[in-house]
Design a protein around this motif. Structure first.
Motif, short mmCIF file in Angstrom:
data_model
loop_
_atom_site.label_atom_id
_atom_site.label_comp_id
_atom_site.label_asym_id
_atom_site.label_seq_id
_atom_site.Cartn_x
_atom_site.Cartn_y
_atom_site.Cartn_z
N LEU A 88 38.10 -22.58 -66.18
CA LEU A 88 37.21 -23.46 -65.43
C LEU A 88 36.07 -23.93 -66.33
O LEU A 88 35.77 -23.32 -67.35
CB LEU A 88 36.65 -22.75 -64.20
N GLY A 140 31.71 -25.35 -45.56
CA GLY A 140 32.86 -25.16 -46.45
C GLY A 140 33.11 -26.30 -47.40
O GLY A 140 34.03 -26.24 -48.20
N PHE A 187 42.08 -32.83 -50.94
CA PHE A 187 40.68 -32.71 -50.55
C PHE A 187 40.24 -31.25 -50.53
O PHE A 187 39.19 -30.88 -51.04
CB PHE A 187 40.47 -33.36 -49.17
N ARG A 216 39.86 -29.89 -54.03
CA ARG A 216 38.77 -30.44 -54.83
C ARG A 216 37.40 -30.20 -54.24
O ARG A 216 36.44 -29.95 -54.95
CB ARG A 216 38.96 -31.94 -54.99
N ARG A 217 37.29 -30.31 -52.94
CA ARG A 217 35.96 -30.41 -52.37
C ARG A 217 35.51 -29.23 -51.52
O ARG A 217 34.38 -29.22 -51.06
CB ARG A 217 35.86 -31.69 -51.54
N THR A 218 36.36 -28.25 -51.29
CA THR A 218 35.91 -27.15 -50.44
C THR A 218 35.67 -25.89 -51.27
O THR A 218 36.22 -25.73 -52.35
CB THR A 218 36.95 -26.81 -49.36
N THR A 219 34.85 -25.01 -50.74
CA THR A 219 34.60 -23.74 -51.42
C THR A 219 35.91 -22.96 -51.53
O THR A 219 36.17 -22.33 -52.54
CB THR A 219 33.58 -22.88 -50.64
N PHE A 220 36.72 -23.06 -50.47
CA PHE A 220 38.02 -22.37 -50.51
C PHE A 220 38.83 -22.81 -51.73
O PHE A 220 39.38 -21.98 -52.46
CB PHE A 220 38.79 -22.65 -49.22
N ARG A 242 37.80 -24.17 -54.58
CA ARG A 242 37.20 -23.72 -55.85
C ARG A 242 37.45 -22.24 -56.06
O ARG A 242 37.76 -21.79 -57.15
CB ARG A 242 35.69 -23.96 -55.83
N GLN A 243 37.29 -21.48 -54.97
CA GLN A 243 37.47 -20.04 -55.09
C GLN A 243 38.93 -19.71 -55.40
O GLN A 243 39.22 -18.82 -56.20
CB GLN A 243 37.01 -19.35 -53.81
N LEU A 263 40.98 -21.49 -57.17
CA LEU A 263 41.24 -21.74 -58.59
C LEU A 263 40.66 -20.62 -59.46
O LEU A 263 41.29 -20.18 -60.41
CB LEU A 263 40.66 -23.10 -59.01
N ALA A 264 39.45 -20.17 -59.11
CA ALA A 264 38.83 -19.10 -59.88
C ALA A 264 39.66 -17.82 -59.79
O ALA A 264 39.87 -17.12 -60.77
CB ALA A 264 37.41 -18.85 -59.39
N ALA A 294 36.65 -13.06 -60.68
CA ALA A 294 36.38 -13.55 -59.34
C ALA A 294 35.88 -12.41 -58.45
O ALA A 294 34.96 -12.57 -57.66
CB ALA A 294 37.63 -14.18 -58.74
N LEU A 338 33.44 -13.01 -55.00
CA LEU A 338 34.24 -13.93 -54.21
C LEU A 338 35.05 -13.16 -53.16
O LEU A 338 35.50 -12.05 -53.42
CB LEU A 338 35.20 -14.71 -55.11
N GLY A 368 45.22 -20.94 -61.60
CA GLY A 368 43.94 -21.51 -62.01
C GLY A 368 43.89 -23.02 -61.97
O GLY A 368 42.88 -23.62 -62.29
#
Lengths: 542, 321
Positions: A366, A384, B185, B188-192, B194-195, B197-198, B206, B211, B269
């Motif tokens: 990342l 969210g 969407f 790309r755009r939600t915390t879910f 991003r988390q 991918l981490a 993580a 997380l 990832g």
């Protein structure tokens, strides 16, 4: 190429070598020569180009095409070469021992030693008896006695490193490259390693030795090349080269500055009158911790000292919720925190910078931006959905405040130098507005310049009122950085030093668990996990 | 001097070529197949044919979207084919209570399977491939217990869901497109997202970053299960029959192929939604091309294998730099 003083023939040399990555010129016309029977130190700050140079020399990277005739070429054994793969370099006789041991943990020691060139018997099957015999002999040569049939992963990191070394040496190497070979070794093993290096020198093998530990260089190296910003700024014999001059060469700073600022960047004591922000009470983890208690006040840096395996990292992890304790309490700002839960600890304001930065800290794929925002994400979102504008602001703020050097917020963290990775992690936690920072070896594996910066940051953060728990194997860092030092041994607190008592002598006694009235010289065989002890005493020689 | 320069440029070009191949190879493949078919396949350029292709690919695409999430979290979901079978069984059984109730029950079946898989992965610590393999077997079994043999679906609303359209665009295609946008969407755009991918990139990091690893993992498999169930419903509507024996058979492999060919690395990832969609289209076009030129179906499988190997090769070569 400047003519070198007379001596044995150059085995491997680079002239005007450059290597460009997208956006970065990692090497900019570097000259480097290593001769037979020479131990050549290669030093420089992170990002100076050491790793890149080594990777070019060993065939991992290819150098840029020559800019002018004769420049940018690699000469090995008198003729121009171009290694396409690491294997080609290996076959030519250049062996590398990387920082992280790259062996097969499930295979036996002997199989690892002979991986890829196992002795064969009839029918082309592996001749195990011969392999075990030869492996045993090879390791004995290095002063290591282990059962070569055991799987590698059952052995300590030190022994694993020795196996890697034995492997490198036994493939008829003419050049051996060691990338921070001592970073995971116990002092006893370091002594063995140095013995091996001297043996290699006598056999006429050229050794390229990369390390951040200056005293090691003085102990074992003949020549030193200093890299800075992708150029070689100094090459010469190491004997007689003043230590401060060496540091100033690496940093590109004036000698006077270094002298004024000392070798670490800690400014001294902090206000320590306030109520504790962190109180750990009787933390106990079976086989690991036995009733560890400590307190940290806001604005205070508390050092956690002790040998390898004394329970320092475990204490930090137990406080941060990453290691569930069997009993004991963690109280943050007067409020008990549910133990064994990382999210609970983080919500309470406890942040841990883990010891293993690469495996447990950064998310390498990342970007810098995503890494900084990672922990604070729920706070930077609404229903969210991620609030990109707010993230941009936070990231910009911290990249500037912590002086993170990256090509931009969208560069992958895995591509940054160790020091900058560490800063990204610090930023990740600072974005959470923590009350307590637990720093486990924050400056390990990052070099002098970045180290000084991280130390200065720790200082600034404490000044801002954070409580800091600092774990460090660098004794000088621990002494200069901490207001108090809690010393652990075998998972229990053995002593707490405060104020004027935070001295090297007292700390050493506490770490070695010696009563205060025994003479100060620590026996040589005490496995003190602090190579920096020598730095500390040798740091101010003129 | 000059020829060395040329050598250097060739090398750079090779790196760039591999990157382009991994990032856009799938689009390139789709374009090439389209052109080849336009040039050589009779009756390829017709609204009817495009509709057929699009309707056929829609369920695979929807399943692949969920699979992309699972793979992005460094996991995999082998239960998707069985979830499709389970949802078609549930749909037939509950159709008597009304279509909407049946639809909801069918999707909830997928959610339940996903929850079970996610729980096994996140809380018990079973490897995703093993956990979802167990559910793949169990799911198909349950589907057959609920509905032992093929049954016609004689619901006019269901039939129109399967064959109806808006301005010539079939419902199935619209739904698949909407779901693709939704998943893009979410990633790309939600915390879910991003988390996720981490977690897929570095689970220990993580975890130490606080997380909610378990919650995210369960949610990943719930999404995958729900999407597979929706695909099962749509496939049922198109066929106007429930066939738990064969519906979704080997679907997990098609979905994984679409995801991998689309450039999502198996190491987690990263989730490439657009690539996954294109990957599904690529496989569909490949199959259609071979069928239209009267080549035996076994050729399709061989061609798929070649495409997978190419995709993995591009990813691996790039990773080696």
């Amino acid at each position: 190429m400047p003519a070198h003083p007379a001596g044995p023939a150059a085995v491997l040399s680079a002239a005007g070598l450059s290597k460009t990555f997208p956006g970065v010129r990692a090497l900019d016309g570097v000259d480097f020569t290593v001769r037979a029977g020479e131990v050549h130190a290669l030093i420089g700050e992170n990002g100076a180009g050491k790793s890149t140079l080594i990777k070019v020399l060993t065939g991992v990277y290819r150098p840029d095409p020559p800019a002018a005739p004769g420049a940018g070429v690699l000469t090995y054994d008198g003729s121009e070469v171009e290694f396409a793969t690491p294997l080609e370099a290996q076959h030519a006789g250049i062996s590398t021992i990387y920082q992280e041991v790259d062996l097969v943990p499930l295979m036996s020691v002997a199989r690892n030693l002979f991986l890829g060139w196992e002795p064969r018997g009839r029918l082309g099957l592996i001749d195990f008896r011969r392999m075990h015999r030869e492996a045993d002999a090879a390791l004995r040569d290095l002063g290591v006695r282990v059962d070569v049939r055991r799987p590698l992963r059952e052995l300590g990191v030190g022994v694993q490193q020795m196996v890697a070394l034995a492997r490198a040496v036994s493939v008829d190497a003419r050049v051996v490259v060691m990338d921070e070979p001592t970073s995971s070794l116990e002092p006893r093993e370091v002594v063995t390693l140095f013995g091996v290096i001297r043996m290699l020198r006598e056999r006429g093998i050229a050794v390229i030795y990369v390390s951040h530990r200056l005293d090691e260089l003085y102990e074992v190296c003949d020549t030193v090349t200093v890299l800075r910003d992708g150029r070689s700024v100094h090459t010469g014999p190491i004997a007689g080269l003043d230590r401060l001059r060496l540091v100033s060469l690496m940093l590109g700073r004036e000698l006077g500055d270094v002298r004024d600022q000392g070798l670490t960047r800690f400014s001294g004591s902090h206000d320590t009158a306030a109520e504790p922000v962190l109180r750990a009470e009787e933390l106990t983890v079976r086989h690991q911790l036995h009733g560890v208690s400590l307190t940290v006040r806001p604005g205070e840096v508390v050092g956690l000292g002790g040998l390898l395996g004394s329970g320092r990292s475990e204490t930090a992890k137990a406080i941060a919720g990453a290691l569930p304790p069997d009993s004991g309490r963690v109280v943050v700002a007067g409020v008990p925190v549910r133990t064994g839960s990382t999210p609970a600890a983080i919500r309470a304001g406890v942040s841990l910078l883990p010891e293993d930065r690469k495996a447990e800290g950064i998310v390498p794929g990342l970007s810098v931006r995503e890494n900084i925002a990672l922990a604070a994400l729920p706070g930077l979102s609404r229903f969210g959905l991620v609030d990109e504008a707010r993230i941009d602001r936070v990231v910009a703020t911290f990249m500037k405040r912590l002086r993170i050097k990256a090509s931009g917020p969208h560069q992958k963290v895995g591509e940054l130098s160790g020091g900058n990775q560490q800063k990204v992690l610090l930023a990740r936690w600072l974005a959470m507005n923590p009350k307590v920072l637990l720093l486990d070896e924050p400056t390990r594996g990052i070099d002098v310049g970045a180290k000084a910066e991280v130390q200065k940051l720790i200082d600034e953060l404490a000044d801002d009122g954070l409580g800091v728990l600092l774990i460090s194997s660098d004794m000088e860092e621990l002494i200069e950085g901490s207001d108090r030092v809690v010393v652990l041994k075998d998972g229990a607190v053995v002593e707490e030093l405060a104020g004027d008592a935070v001295t090297e002598d007292r700390l050493l006694r506490a770490v070695a668990a010696m009563p205060a009235d025994v003479p100060a010289d620590v026996p040589a065989d005490v496995p003190v996990d602090v190579p920096a002890v020598r730095t500390a005493s040798g740091g101010d020689d003129d | 001097m000059t020829d060395i320069d040329v050598g250097g440029r060739v090398r750079v070009d090779r790196d760039r070529l591999l990157r382009i191949l991994q990032d856009h190879g799938v689009h390139l493949g789709v374009a090439v197949l389209l052109l080849v078919n336009i040039a050589f396949t009779p009756h390829f350029v017709s609204a009817e044919n495009f509709r057929t292709q699009a309707v056929q690919v829609a369920p695979v695409m929807i399943v692949a979207l969920g699979m992309a999430l699972a793979i992005g979290s460094e996991g995999v979901d082998l239960s998707v084919g069985s979830v499709m079978a389970l949802s078609t069984s549930l749909l037939s059984l509950y159709l008597g209570y009304g279509m909407w109730i049946a639809l909801i029950v069918a999707v909830l079946g997928g959610v339940a399977v996903g929850m079970a898989g996610g729980a096994l992965v996140a809380f018990v610590g079973v490897q995703p491939i093993v956990a979802t393999l167990a559910l793949m077997v169990a799911g198909r079994g349950l589907a057959l217990v609920l509905l032992p043999q093929l049954k016609d679906v004689r619901d006019p609303t269901m039939a129109s869901l399967g064959s109806g359209d808006v301005l010539g665009v079939p419902y199935l295609v619209l739904i698949a497109a909407a779901l693709a946008l939704l998943v893009a969407f979410v990633v790309r755009r939600t915390t879910f997202g991003r988390q996720l991918l981490a977690i897929g990139d570095s689970r220990p990091a993580a975890r130490l970053a606080g997380l909610p690893v378990r919650r995210v993992l369960v949610l990943v498999y719930v999404c995958s299960g729900a999407l597979a169930a929706i695909a099962g419903v749509l496939a049922t509507a198109r066929l106007t029959a429930s066939d738990p024996t064969s519906l979704g058979h080997l679907m997990e492999l098609s979905a994984i192929t679409a995801v991998v060919v689309g450039g999502t690395p198996l190491s987690g990832g990263r989730v490439r939604v657009g690539g996954t969609v294109a990957g599904a289209v690529l496989i569909q076009l490949l199959t259609a091309t071979l069928i239209k030129h009267d080549l035996p179906p076994s050729w399709t499988q061989i061609a798929q294998a070649v495409v997978i190997i190419l995709a993995v090769y591009a990813a691996r070569e790039r990773g080696r730099r």
